[in-house]
Design a protein around this motif. Structure first.
Motif, PDB file in Angstrom:
ATOM      1  N   SER B  43       0.869  -1.213   0.016  1.00  0.00           N
ATOM      2  CA  SER B  43      -0.081  -0.056  -0.062  1.00  0.00           C
ATOM      3  C   SER B  43       0.844   1.187   0.139  1.00  0.00           C
ATOM      4  CB  SER B  43      -0.979   0.040   1.307  1.00  0.00           C
ATOM      5  OG  SER B  43      -0.023   0.117   2.338  1.00  0.00           O
ATOM      6  N   GLU B  44       0.177   2.592  -0.316  1.00  0.00           N
ATOM      7  CA  GLU B  44       0.782   3.858  -0.072  1.00  0.00           C
ATOM      8  C   GLU B  44       0.807   3.787   1.372  1.00  0.00           C
ATOM      9  OE1 GLU B  44       2.200   5.785  -2.659  1.00  0.00           O
ATOM     10  OE2 GLU B  44       2.072   3.780  -3.428  1.00  0.00           O
ATOM     11  N   PRO B  45       1.954   4.640   2.081  1.00  0.00           N
ATOM     12  CA  PRO B  45       2.024   4.755   3.543  1.00  0.00           C
ATOM     13  C   PRO B  45       0.843   5.685   4.073  1.00  0.00           C
ATOM     14  CG  PRO B  45       3.780   6.027   2.486  1.00  0.00           C
ATOM     15  CD  PRO B  45       2.953   4.946   1.312  1.00  0.00           C
ATOM     16  N   ILE B  56      10.570   7.724   5.021  1.00  0.00           N
ATOM     17  CA  ILE B  56      10.452   7.444   3.587  1.00  0.00           C
ATOM     18  C   ILE B  56      11.411   8.559   3.041  1.00  0.00           C
ATOM     19  CG2 ILE B  56       9.246   7.164   1.525  1.00  0.00           C
ATOM     20  CD1 ILE B  56       7.234   5.528   3.274  1.00  0.00           C
ATOM     21  N   ARG B  60      14.585   8.038   0.574  1.00  0.00           N
ATOM     22  CA  ARG B  60      14.427   8.539  -0.685  1.00  0.00           C
ATOM     23  C   ARG B  60      15.821   9.681  -1.227  1.00  0.00           C
ATOM     24  NH1 ARG B  60      13.321   4.040  -2.953  1.00  0.00           N
ATOM     25  NH2 ARG B  60      10.888   3.461  -3.406  1.00  0.00           N
ATOM     26  N   LEU B  69      20.412   4.907  -7.462  1.00  0.00           N
ATOM     27  CA  LEU B  69      19.381   4.932  -8.645  1.00  0.00           C
ATOM     28  C   LEU B  69      19.198   4.113  -9.659  1.00  0.00           C
ATOM     29  CD1 LEU B  69      20.112   8.850  -8.404  1.00  0.00           C
ATOM     30  CD2 LEU B  69      18.006   7.535  -7.186  1.00  0.00           C
ATOM     31  N   ALA B  84      15.379   7.284 -11.113  1.00  0.00           N
ATOM     32  CA  ALA B  84      14.448   6.764  -9.931  1.00  0.00           C
ATOM     33  C   ALA B  84      15.110   5.843  -8.923  1.00  0.00           C
ATOM     34  CB  ALA B  84      13.245   5.972 -10.650  1.00  0.00           C
ATOM     35  N   SER B  85      14.671   5.927  -7.844  1.00  0.00           N
ATOM     36  CA  SER B  85      15.353   5.321  -6.674  1.00  0.00           C
ATOM     37  C   SER B  85      15.112   3.744  -6.918  1.00  0.00           C
ATOM     38  CB  SER B  85      14.714   5.812  -5.527  1.00  0.00           C
ATOM     39  OG  SER B  85      13.498   6.160  -5.489  1.00  0.00           O
ATOM     40  N   LEU B 483      10.139  -0.813   0.925  1.00  0.00           N
ATOM     41  CA  LEU B 483       9.777   0.178  -0.167  1.00  0.00           C
ATOM     42  C   LEU B 483      10.111   0.162  -1.381  1.00  0.00           C
ATOM     43  CD1 LEU B 483       8.750   3.019   0.108  1.00  0.00           C
ATOM     44  CD2 LEU B 483      11.136   3.906   0.604  1.00  0.00           C
ATOM     45  N   THR B 484       9.048  -0.172  -2.241  1.00  0.00           N
ATOM     46  CA  THR B 484       9.265  -0.648  -3.637  1.00  0.00           C
ATOM     47  C   THR B 484       8.605   0.433  -4.823  1.00  0.00           C
ATOM     48  OG1 THR B 484       7.276  -1.774  -3.789  1.00  0.00           O
ATOM     49  CG2 THR B 484       9.344  -3.015  -2.885  1.00  0.00           C
ATOM     50  N   ALA B 485       9.042   0.455  -5.819  1.00  0.00           N
ATOM     51  CA  ALA B 485       8.597   1.526  -6.744  1.00  0.00           C
ATOM     52  C   ALA B 485       7.246   0.861  -7.291  1.00  0.00           C
ATOM     53  CB  ALA B 485       9.671   1.511  -8.077  1.00  0.00           C
ATOM     54  N   GLY B 488       4.471   0.030  -3.902  1.00  0.00           N
ATOM     55  CA  GLY B 488       4.657   0.753  -2.767  1.00  0.00           C
ATOM     56  C   GLY B 488       4.848   0.126  -1.669  1.00  0.00           C
ATOM     57  N   LEU B 489       4.367   0.210  -0.640  1.00  0.00           N
ATOM     58  CA  LEU B 489       4.872  -0.217   0.795  1.00  0.00           C
ATOM     59  C   LEU B 489       4.476  -1.445   1.378  1.00  0.00           C
ATOM     60  CD1 LEU B 489       6.966   1.234   2.878  1.00  0.00           C
ATOM     61  CD2 LEU B 489       4.783   1.903   3.921  1.00  0.00           C
TER      62      LEU B 489
END
Lengths: 564, 564
Positions: B43-45, B56, B60, B69, B84-85, B483-485, B488-489
């Motif tokens: 999910s999103e945090p 986060i 980042r 990156l 992107a990270s 934490l993934t692109a 999400g979380l």
């Protein structure tokens, strides 16, 4: 505060806009060159040039792996961040070694000068007073009000510190002779910056990058190995970390052993939505590496996350979501310079809370005010800078400082001001001048023959909010290649600006801090300077035809001096 | 070759796909857990959790300022690059110190083992022969053909080197007991990697990042200062630079003083459009810092930019657009593992050119072949690994190596192969196994009860191209936050994979290199090992329910072990 522009984040330049704002649109080019000409010489690189394509790939990948990036704050999601590379020069730009060394040698005196100015409240008020009285709602007034409140409460911290950057360009008095490489060349100060000084980390990285690129050219036998001696290393970030660490320790040593048991931190007060995190985060990371806790607090959150303890006025900060409070040793300002930040009472209260505290301010509010353009103008008047420096520097040093001052005039009703008004109203005379708002930092200047029309719109009653400075006219034509995000690749004549970074720490005689000091050079307050360091450099290069050194408008680029 | 997928760039895993490819779509979850369950826990945090939002942002921004990156190669313009990270764990994940130390201690023997395997051509052929004969167009055949061509030409370089990474997970034999924390725990080897080993720089950075984040938690009094001792520093990149620099110097010392006057370089052979430049560029930059020229050459450009000098077979490389040729001291492969790279004759010719040369290969082609899964399977057979290690390691060391081997079966028609076929065809029995293509690197594995159906589609004549390995079943439930692109979380149970990086350099008896060696342990070729170093670690963590450790599919994350 709303999301700042890229330029605000990167250059700290455009935010102090007195109304009315300058005309919208791209910055004006040099009067003699049309913008179209500039555009026509910017382009994507020729795909038939594999060497150039390789150079650009080397540059962009170096930036990516070293964090020479801008955070694309518009595209940040709760879990993901994107970034883009910052503008750079593809080759280091020649710069005379004697002027580089001269600028570095000057920093000690420049630091001295501005520390002493910042501790002479009477003199500062004599300079800033008209603006404070003329615009009670303006930024200068807001800052002065904060200062007065703090003075009235009594000052509880006698140590101050600052990260200063003095910017210079090469100048030839005779512009026509200059363009053909002739005439006497001198180093002239563009401005002095005291607050949220930018570019330290980018400048460190570009030094490493140009060394790597030059090593490649040497290996490929297109350049002489001795060329490496013409490049300089750069350690701005490490030096700033060292300076802030010392300030932190000075604060801790002031405390009783019992008080030292609690957690303490350096508080970096930041703007929200900052693109240019490379200016902030590496300093934070470096401090933690030194076991000095450092937290960022957004300007708009200071009143929620910070409090002043009664009595001793210690400043306490609570990180978001944490149950632990930190005693703030040093307040390192990366915000608080934007008029919009003082648009409501919260802004002033925020600054009062921070300034009134026992924390060491980097810098304090008088040092902030000392970086305003009218201070630069007043110091350029005969014997004024010398008065501050007397007894602390040699006459030779005083003369060297004086030698960097351009002709600067106030735009008030004094005789000099009337002379300035005459120049500013004349299309031909004004062509040698730049009009600058009386604020700290660069940006939002009005150049040359734009001045008469601009002033006509401002209204005479506000002219005193500007100073008129003779344009610095760089002496030689130097070819350069600049790689920018917005404009692609620029080939053509370039000019550079050298910034010298200093770290200063000082101590006022106990009880005198912020109090009235004697006016005139014989009774200057006796500030003790604890640290006076020259810590590194920044170097930015732009197309010669463009007056503005903004990195993010697609003109100015991070670069290295190639010493000659 | 076309633009590789993110996964190819980052994990070096998915490219060796034997036909038919596994079913499209996201990787299958663990048989007992539906993908929907996984999705529901990503999910999103929560915006109501300011501490998490701060964590986060810290993560980042650390990644952005340290180059952790991925280059968004699809969005690269001639002048601009975006990034992107990379996926990371928000907290370090507990890992038993004794197993970490055990894995590190093992690396010396693992390096030994594979160097000796790679120098026993007869034995390697006995293992790989069936696949070479069975699929003359396959990657194994291509590589073997290259080897034969080079052997026939006569080997002109007796020194080889390699960057190896041995990957491990914790394992409990009894999976049910394991989930409740019981059962005997051992360290099991997932695989050994020899070519284009990934993750060094990301692992360095994540070590620094987790130290910084832990320092913050300690400062905020939510963790004990002693916790810092549980985190490890990491210097993969610096160590690999040191190793490659030594190989470069060994090559230079082989030359006459006269030959040494010309320019020489390490050649990094790379894939085009690589997202994961953080795996390549920092090593290049580090080499230049050591005054060792290093150039990248794309696989598809090798034949244009490189040539073999007659006689001595020195390899020369000319950078794009340069008039200068460099003698290549070391060929460092970051390409040449993808079947598509050998799809036409240019691919084989490319590899022949590089392998046939006098350059020290990192690694040579037999070492490349020694990392295929059937080699891992053959070494796991009784006494085989011990045969290679005898005389070079203690019995205790041999026993420790043996202890990390999982039960692995060939899928051929030997008695063990027939047993494997029985298991693989059975929905229930196969649930404890993973089916891996007989290639180097990870990825494109078929898990558990997917195996019977998959094999039914492959056709029996190609089953020998796979090995069947018992699943490693991690022993305890560890909670983690990833934490993934893409996803999400993730909050939930996680498992980790520890990789230990080694650098090895060896020398064959003059004249023997690549020639037939005796079969059987008594007549192993007498390779002299010049360097046998353990240089650092990687650590990746994924949701427990997901079988695949891909970083870019949104499951695997760079992480640090928190030693217990």
């Amino acid at each position: 505060m709303d999301e700042p522009s890229l330029e605000e984040a990167l250059d700290r330049t455009s935010v102090n806009v007195p109304a009315p704002a300058p005309p919208a649109g791209p910055p004006r080019g040099h009067a003699r060159v049309q913008d179209e000409d500039y555009a026509s010489r910017s382009s994507e690189p020729d795909p038939e040039d594999p060497k150039l394509a390789r150079l650009i790939a080397d540059v962009r990948d170096y930036q990516l792996t070293h964090g020479s990036l801008l955070k694309l704050v518009r595209y940040v999601t709760p879990t993901q961040t994107s970034a883009a590379s910052v503008n750079v020069s593809l080759y280091p730009t020649p710069f005379p070694g004697k002027f580089y060394r001269g600028a570095v040698a000057l920093q000690h005196s420049m630091n001295q000068l501005y520390v002493r100015v910042a501790n002479d409240e009477d003199w500062l008020y004599s300079v800033l007073g008209p603006q404070i009285q003329g615009d009670p709602e303006g930024l200068t007034s807001s800052l002065w009000d904060v200062h007065v409140k703090c003075r009235e409460a009594g000052v509880v911290q006698d140590v101050g510190c600052g990260v200063f950057r003095s910017d210079y360009m090469l100048h030839a008095e005779d512009e026509e002779a200059a363009l053909s490489g002739g005439g006497m060349i001198t180093l002239k100060q563009v401005e002095m910056n005291h607050l949220s000084v930018a570019g330290a980390y980018h400048a460190d990285n570009v030094a490493g990058m140009h060394r790597y690129l030059l090593q490649k050219r040497i290996a490929e036998r297109t350049e002489d190995p001795m060329e490496l001696r013409r490049l300089l290393p750069n350690t701005n970030t490490a030096s700033l970390v060292t300076g802030l660490t010392r300030a932190h320790r000075v604060y801790r040593e002031q405390e009783s052993p019992h008080d030292r048991e609690g957690p303490s931190c350096i508080l970096m007060v930041v703007q929200p939505f900052n693109f240019n995190i490379a200016d902030e985060r590496p300093i934070e990371h470096g401090l933690w590496d030194e076991d000095v806790p450092c937290y960022r607090c957004e300007w708009r959150s200071v009143l929620m996350q910070c409090r002043l303890a009664d009595g001793e006025r210690k400043l306490y900060f609570r990180p978001e979501g944490s149950g632990t409070e930190f005693e703030v040793s040093v307040t390192y300002y990366r915000a608080g310079y934007d008029p919009r930040e003082y648009a409501d009472n919260n802004g002033r209260e925020t600054r009062v809370l921070l300034e009134m505290s026992r924390a060491i301010k980097c810098p304090d509010i008088l040092t902030h005010l000392a970086t305003f353009k009218s201070v630069q103008q007043a110091l350029a008047e005969p014997d004024v800078a010398e008065g501050f420096l007397a007894g602390h520097t040699t006459e030779q040093q005083q003369s060297a400082v004086r030698g960097t001052f351009m002709h600067i005039l106030p735009l008030d009703t004094s005789p000099a001001g009337m002379e300035a008004r005459r120049i500013a109203a004349d299309l031909e005379l004004s062509d040698a001048y730049v009009l600058k708002p009386n604020l700290e930092g660069g940006g939002h200047n009005i150049y040359r023959d734009d001045i008469p029309g601009f002033l006509a719109n401002v209204g005479e009653e506000r002219w005193h909010e500007y100073i008129l400075m003779k344009m610095i006219t760089p002496p030689t034509s130097t070819a350069g290649m600049l790689l920018t995000a917005e404009e692609g690749l620029y080939h053509g004549d370039v000019v550079s600006e050298l910034g010298v970074l200093g770290f200063v720490m000082w101590k006022r005689p106990r009880g005198s801090a912020g109090k009235i000091c004697g006016k005139g050079k014989d009774v200057r307050p006796d500030v003790e300077i604890l640290e006076n360091e020259t810590v590194g450099w920044t170097f930015k290069t732009k197309p010669r035809d463009v007056d503005d050194m903004s990195v993010v408008k697609g003109y100015g680029c991070f670069d290295c001096p190639l010493l000659s």
